[in-house]
Write an enzyme that holds these catalytic residues in place. Structure first.
Site, PDB file in Angstrom:
ATOM      1  N   LYS A 138      35.809  31.747  47.804  1.00 38.22           N
ATOM      2  CA  LYS A 138      34.959  32.897  48.136  1.00 38.22           C
ATOM      3  C   LYS A 138      33.545  32.571  47.668  1.00 38.22           C
ATOM      4  CE  LYS A 138      34.705  37.962  47.843  1.00 38.22           C
ATOM      5  NZ  LYS A 138      33.305  38.161  47.446  1.00 38.22           N
ATOM      6  N   CYS A 144      30.117  35.012  42.345  1.00 36.50           N
ATOM      7  CA  CYS A 144      29.647  35.973  41.343  1.00 36.50           C
ATOM      8  C   CYS A 144      28.303  35.533  40.772  1.00 36.50           C
ATOM      9  CB  CYS A 144      30.669  36.109  40.228  1.00 36.50           C
ATOM     10  SG  CYS A 144      30.186  37.318  38.974  1.00 36.50           S
TER      11      CYS A 144
END
Length: 326
Positions: free
Chosen positions: A134, A95
Site C-alpha cells: 500500500k 504512512c
C-alpha cells in the site's frame, strides 16, 4: 489456496481497525476484505507478539499490514502472520507520520524502491500467502507520474501483483498525518493510468472515497476500492457491499440486528476483562442519520468508560433509537 477478492476492502487505520472493530464490521459485510492496524516489525519481534497477532476466526478474509524496512525482519514477521492464519501480508509504504518516518517505515520508503523491492521479495520467499503493498502516488520531491511508474515497475519485477494506491502524494515535512489525508490533492486519474500501463497488475484505489456510488465509478477503471474513514465513522455503509460487489442475495442485518449479533461477543470480551469502551468506541456511528443517533453516541460516550460498565449500558443506548430506524 482461494484467491482473495479485493473488490472492496476496509483500510488499515492506526488505533481504529483492531480486532473488536473488525469483528463488528464482519457482521455487516460477509465478503469485504478487512485489514489490521499497521504492526511494526519491532513490535512483533520484541513485543507481545500474541497480542499483536490475535484475531477472531470470524474476521476472515483478513490481512495484516506490516511496517518496517529490514527485509529479514519483515520476512520473519510475515512468517509469524502466516502461521497465525492471516490471508495476506501488506507492506505499509504510505504512512507519512514523523514517528513512522524516523523508523524508516511508511511513505518515506517511496524514495527507496530498491529497498521496498528487497523487502517484498524477502517476504515472498518466506510465505505462501499473498504479499501486497500500500503506497501513495508519490512524496514531496518525487511527485511525477514517471517516478510513480518506476516505483510500481520496480516492485512488480519481484512478482508482486497487488498494489493499493492512495491517490495523494505524502508531504513528509510540515504536515500532520491528518493534513496529509486532506491537503494534497486527489489524483484518481493517476491510479487509472497505472492500471492502463500495468494491465496485468491488480490495482486498488484508496483515498477520499465516501459512498458506494463512488466505488462503482472507480471500479470501471480499477480492480478494487479501499475505503477508510467513511467505513469507520459510518459503518452501516457496508450493508450494501455484499449485494453490490459480490452478487450476494442475502439481506444485510438491520442496525438493531447487528447489535443483537454483537451481544454474545461483547459478553465474552467483558468476561475476559476487556473494558466496554474498547468495543463500543467502534460502533458509535452505527445509527448515523437515523432517529436517536446523537443520543446513542452521547450515551455511550458518557457511560461506556465508567468502571463496571456492562452490556446494559449498550442496551440503554440502543433503546434511544427506534426499532424501525434501521
Amino acid at each position: 489456496m482461494t484467491a482473495l477478492d479485493r473488490t472492496f476492502s476496509v483500510a488499515p487505520m492506526m488505533d481504529w481497525t483492531d480486532r473488536h472493530q473488525r469483528y463488528f464490521l464482519r457482521l455487516i459485510s460477509q465478503h469485504c476484505l478487512l485489514y489490521t492496524e499497521m504492526v511494526t516489525t519491532g513490535a512483533l519481534i520484541h513485543g507481545d507478539r500474541e497480542r499483536f497477532l490475535r484475531f477472531n476466526a470470524e474476521e476472515h478474509p483478513v490481512a495484516i499490514q506490516l511496517g518496517g524496512s529490514d527485509p529479514a525482519d519483515l520476512a520473519l514477521c510475515a512468517r509469524y502472520a502466516e502461521e497465525h492464519g492471516y490471508d495476506e501480508v501488506n507492506l505499509n509504504v504510505g504512512c507519512p507520520s514523523d514517528r513512522v518516518q524516523n523508523g524508516r517505515i511508511g511513505a518515506c520508503l517511496m524514495a527507496e524502491p530498491k529497498t521496498v523491492a528487497d523487502c517484498i521479495k524477502a517476504m515472498q520467499d518466506r510465505v505462501s500467502i499473498p504479499v501486497t503493498v500500500k503506497h501513495r502516488i508519490g512524496i514531496n520531491g518525487r511527485e511525477s507520474f514517471e517516478e510513480l511508474t518506476d516505483f510500481v515497475g520496480t516492485l512488480a519485477d519481484t512478482g508482486c501483483s497487488t498494489f493499493i494506491v492512495h491517490a495523494r502524494i505524502a508531504i513528509l515535512e510540515g504536515l500532520s498525518p491528518k493534513q496529509n489525508r486532506e491537503i494534497p490533492p486527489l489524483k484518481y486519474d493517476w491510479v487509472y493510468r497505472l492500471k492502463t500501463l500495468f494491465p496485468q497488475l491488480e490495482i486498488i484505489i484508496n483515498g477520499g472515497i465516501t459512498s458506494l456510488e463512488q466505488c462503482q465509478q472507480h471500479l470501471e477503471a480499477v480492480d478494487g476500492v479501499m475505503v477508510g474513514r467513511e467505513a469507520y465513522h459510518h459503518p452501516y455503509l457496508l450493508a450494501g457491499v455484499d449485494r453490490l460487489f459480490y452478487g450476494s442475495s442475502t439481506t444485510a442485518p438491520s442496525r438493531h440486528q447487528v447489535i443483537e449479533l454483537m451481544t454474545p461477543y461483547i459478553e465474552q470480551q467483558l468476561a475476559n476483562g476487556v473494558a466496554l469502551q474498547h468495543i463500543t468506541r467502534h460502533i458509535l456511528g452505527l445509527f448515523h442519520l437515523q432517529p436517536g443517533a446523537k443520543r446513542f453516541r452521547r450515551h455511550l460516550s458518557e457511560n461506556a468508560w465508567k468502571a463496571g460498565a456492562g452490556l446494559e449500558t449498550l442496551m440503554e443506548a440502543v433503546s434511544l433509537c427506534p426499532e424501525g430506524s434501521g
